[in-house]
Write a protein that holds these residues in place. Structure first.
Motif, PDB file in Angstrom:
ATOM      1  N   UNK A 119       0.823  -1.198   0.000  1.00 46.37           N
ATOM      2  CA  UNK A 119       0.000   0.000   0.000  1.00 46.37           C
ATOM      3  C   UNK A 119       0.865   1.259   0.000  1.00 46.37           C
ATOM      4  N   UNK A 120       0.231   2.355  -0.338  1.00 47.10           N
ATOM      5  CA  UNK A 120       0.941   3.626  -0.275  1.00 47.10           C
ATOM      6  C   UNK A 120       1.186   4.019   1.182  1.00 47.10           C
ATOM      7  N   UNK A 121       2.349   4.561   1.437  1.00 47.19           N
ATOM      8  CA  UNK A 121       2.697   5.006   2.782  1.00 47.19           C
ATOM      9  C   UNK A 121       2.115   6.400   3.026  1.00 47.19           C
ATOM     10  N   UNK A 122       2.220   6.863   4.272  1.00 44.81           N
ATOM     11  CA  UNK A 122       1.754   8.207   4.594  1.00 44.81           C
ATOM     12  C   UNK A 122       2.516   9.266   3.802  1.00 44.81           C
ATOM     13  N   UNK A 123       3.795   9.004   3.558  1.00 48.31           N
ATOM     14  CA  UNK A 123       4.577   9.944   2.755  1.00 48.31           C
ATOM     15  C   UNK A 123       4.070   9.978   1.318  1.00 48.31           C
ATOM     16  N   UNK A 124       3.696   8.798   0.786  1.00 48.13           N
ATOM     17  CA  UNK A 124       3.134   8.759  -0.564  1.00 48.13           C
ATOM     18  C   UNK A 124       1.853   9.566  -0.642  1.00 48.13           C
ATOM     19  N   UNK A 125       1.003   9.413   0.369  1.00 47.61           N
ATOM     20  CA  UNK A 125      -0.254  10.144   0.374  1.00 47.61           C
ATOM     21  C   UNK A 125      -0.032  11.642   0.526  1.00 47.61           C
ATOM     22  N   UNK A 126       0.982  11.987   1.322  1.00 53.01           N
ATOM     23  CA  UNK A 126       1.285  13.409   1.536  1.00 53.01           C
ATOM     24  C   UNK A 126       1.697  14.084   0.237  1.00 53.01           C
ATOM     25  N   UNK A 127       2.468  13.369  -0.597  1.00 49.10           N
ATOM     26  CA  UNK A 127       2.947  13.940  -1.850  1.00 49.10           C
ATOM     27  C   UNK A 127       2.077  13.507  -3.045  1.00 49.10           C
ATOM     28  N   UNK A 128       0.854  13.037  -2.737  1.00 50.97           N
ATOM     29  CA  UNK A 128      -0.130  12.715  -3.781  1.00 50.97           C
ATOM     30  C   UNK A 128       0.403  11.721  -4.809  1.00 50.97           C
TER      31      UNK A 128
END
Length: 512
Positions: free
Chosen positions: A250-259
Motif C-alpha cells: 500500500x501507499x505510505x503516509x509519505x506517498x499520500x502526503x505527496x499525492x
C-alpha cells in the motif's frame, strides 16, 4: 526478519493481463436482470452475488486496497471511514465515471469530485462528529480496468475512543462489521500489516468468529518494507486459509502526503515483488492484479453454482407472467376503450379509499387504520397533547404582578384589570400551535398509508400504473400539507387576535 543483502536478479515478475472470461460477460447480464426485476416490483426475486468486505483496524490500509482494486484515488484522506461505502465495480469499455444512489442521474467523471461527494454525504449524516453510522453510501464505478465485483469499505476497528467518540465505539464498530461478514455470500478480505503478529490481528480474529474454517476468508498482508519476510504467511504455513493470502504494497503516509497516484503505487508494487528474492515463485499471490483476478474467479465459481437454480426461477417466473397476461384477455382496444378502462380503475380506487375512510372495508383486528385511525389521532393523541399544555406554563406570580401594575399605571387598581389578562392569554395561546401541527402531520401520514393500501383487483394487473398513482397521490397530499399547516397557524393567530380588547385599534398595541 530481513531479506538477503544482495539478491540475484530474478526473472521479471509476471503481471496477468485481464482476459475475457465468464465473469466479464455474465456478471453484467445478471446485474441488468436484477435491475429489470427491481423495476417490475419483483422484490422477492433477488440474485445474491458475493460482496467483498474489507475489514481491519483503523489505519490498516483498507481504503488503500479498495482504491488499488479500482485503480483510482477516490476515497477521502485524513478522515477515518465513518460510514460503510458500498462500491459496485462495473467493467465497461470507454470512459471511467462514478454514480451515487443519493445523487440521481449525475455522472462523476472527476474522481476528485467523487472523493468530495463521499465526504459531503458523510458530513450530511454525521455532521462534524466522529461517530460511525450504519447508513451506507452506494457508489457505482464504470471502468474498463476493473473486475465486476462489489466492494464494501467498513470503518476500522477502534479500541480506544478518540475525541468525541462514545465510550462504546469499539462495540459499535464490531457489531457493524459482524452485520456484514456474517452474511453467507460475503467474501471477507481481512487486512493487516505484515510486520505485526498475525495471531493477534483484529481482522483475523473477527473473521474467524463467523468463519472458523476460513472457507470464505482471504487475508491481505500489507508488506511495506524490504525487511519484512512474509513468505511463510503467503504460503499458508502459519494459519492456513482456503482462499489463501495475498501480499500487497500500500501507499505510505509519505506517498499520500505527496499525492502519489495509485498507478505509480501499482508500478512500484510490481517492482518491489520482482526484486525481492523471498517472493520468487509467489507471483500468484503477490500484488493487487492477482487479487483482482482471484476475486473474479470466486465470482465466476459462484455464478456457475447458482445458474441452474436461477434458470429454473426465471422459467417459473415466465410461466407465471404468461398466465397473468392471458388473464387480461384481448388487449387490442381503441384509445377510447383504454380511457374508459382507466376511468373505471380510478373510480374503483376512489371507492376503495372512501370505504377505508368510512370503515366499510374488511375490518382488521390487528391495528387501527383508515378513518378509525384518523379519529384516534384527533380524539386521543391530539387531545392528550392539548391536555399536556400547561395554561400557566412560563408565567410566574411575578409576571402577573408586573402586568397588573403596568396596566394600572400611576393608579392603584381597585379591581383586577382586563388588559394584563389579555396580554398573558395571548402569549399562552401560542403553545397550542405545535400540538395542532403535529396532529396535521399524523393525519397526513395516515392518508398516505391509506392510499398505499387501496389495492383493487384491477389495479394489481398494472404495477406501473399503481406506482404512478402512488407517486401522484403522494405528491398531492404532500402539496396540501403545507397549506393546511398555514391555515392552522392562521387560526391560532386569529384566536390571539380574538382575545384582545374589541375596542383596541391598530397601532395601539392591539388588533382589529
Amino acid at each position: 526478519m530481513s531479506s538477503p543483502s544482495a539478491p540475484p536478479a530474478p526473472a521479471p515478475f509476471p503481471v496477468p493481463t485481464p482476459q475475457p472470461s465468464l465473469g466479464h460477460s455474465i456478471i453484467p447480464a445478471l446485474t441488468k436482470l436484477q435491475e429489470i426485476l427491481s423495476q417490475l416490483g419483483e422484490e422477492n426475486f433477488s440474485i445474491d452475488l458475493p460482496q467483498v468486505v474489507a475489514i481491519g483496524s483503523q489505519g490498516s490500509g483498507k481504503s488503500s486496497v479498495v482504491e488499488s482494486l479500482v485503480g483510482r484515488d477516490f476515497l477521502p484522506r485524513g478522515v477515518k471511514t465513518r460510514r460503510p461505502v458500498v462500491i459496485q465495480l462495473v467493467r465497461k469499455i470507454g470512459e471511467e465515471w462514478g454514480e451515487f444512489d443519493h445523487v440521481s442521474g449525475k455522472k462523476f467523471y472527476d474522481f476528485e469530485e467523487i472523493k468530495k461527494e463521499i465526504q459531503l454525504e458523510t458530513d450530511r449524516e454525521m455532521g462534524g462528529y466522529n461517530y460511525i453510522s450504519e447508513k451506507e453510501i452506494h457508489l457505482k464505478i464504470f471502468s474498463p480496468n476493473v473486475p465486476d465485483i462489489t466492494l464494501v469499505d467498513l470503518p476500522g476497528v477502534s479500541k480506544v475512543p478518540v475525541g468525541d467518540q462514545p465510550g462504546d465505539i469499539q462495540l459499535k464498530t464490531r457489531d457493524l462489521i459482524f452485520s456484514y461478514i456474517k452474511q453467507p455470500r460475503c467474501i471477507i478480505l481481512a487486512i493487516s500489516p505484515a510486520n505485526e503478529d498475525l495471531t493477534n490481528s483484529d481482522a483475523l480474529q473477527l473473521a474467524r468468529l463467523v468463519d472458523p474454517e476460513g472457507l470464505f476468508l482471504s487475508f491481505l498482508l500489507d508488506i511495506m518494507d524490504r525487511g519484512t519476510d512474509a513468505r511463510n504467511f503467503l504460503l499458508g504455513k502459519v494459519v492456513p486459509l482456503k482462499l489463501g493470502y495475498f501480499g500487497v504494497v500500500n501507499r505510505s503516509q509519505e506517498d499520500l502526503k505527496f499525492n502519489r497516484s495509485v498507478k505509480d503505487a501499482l508500478a512500484f508494487e510490481q517492482s518491489f515483488f520482482s526484486t525481492i528474492q523471498a517472493y520468487n515463485g509467489l507471483s500468484h499471490c503477490c500484488g493487487v492484479p492477482q487479487l483482482a483476478n482471484k476475486l473474479n474467479q470466486i465470482l465466476v465459481q459462484h455464478i456457475k453454482a447458482i445458474l441452474p437454480a436461477l434458470k429454473s426461477r426465471v422459467n417459473m417466473q415466465l410461466v407465471a407472467v404468461a398466465k397473468e397476461h392471458a388473464s387480461f384477455g384481448d388487449t387490442e382496444e381503441s384509445k377510447d376503450g383504454l380511457a374508459v378502462k382507466l376511468l373505471n380503475i380510478l373510480a374503483q380506487y376512489s371507492e376503495a379509499f372512501c370505504s377505508m375512510v368510512e370503515g366499510r372495508n374488511r375490518v382488521s383486528t390487528d391495528e387501527l387504520s383508515g378513518g378509525a385511525r384518523v379519529h384516534y389521532i384527533f380524539q386521543s393523541i391530539f387531545v392528550k397533547r392539548l391536555e399536556e399544555v400547561d395554561p400557566c406554563g412560563d408565567i410566574s406570580d411575578q409576571d402577573i404582578r408586573i402586568a397588573i401594575q403596568n396596566a394600572a399605571g400611576p393608579r392603584t387598581a381597585l379591581f383586577l384589570p382586563e388588559a394584563p389578562f389579555e396580554i398573558l392569554v395571548r402569549r399562552q395561546i401560542r403553545y397550542l400551535l405545535d400540538p395542532s401541527l403535529q396532529c396535521a402531520r399524523f393525519v397526513y401520514e395516515e392518508l398516505v398509508k391509506m392510499s398505499n393500501r387501496c389495492l383493487t383487483e384491477e389495479l394489481t394487473k398494472y404495477p406501473a400504473l399503481r406506482r404512478r398513482m402512488d407517486e401522484v397521490i403522494g405528491n398531492f397530499l404532500r402539496e396540501r400539507l403545507n397549506p393546511a399547516e398555514k391555515m392552522i397557524t392562521h387560526i391560532i393567530d386569529m384566536q390571539v387576535c380574538a382575545s384582545t380588547d374589541k375596542n383596541s385599534t391598530p397601532g395601539a398595541g392591539g388588533h382589529t
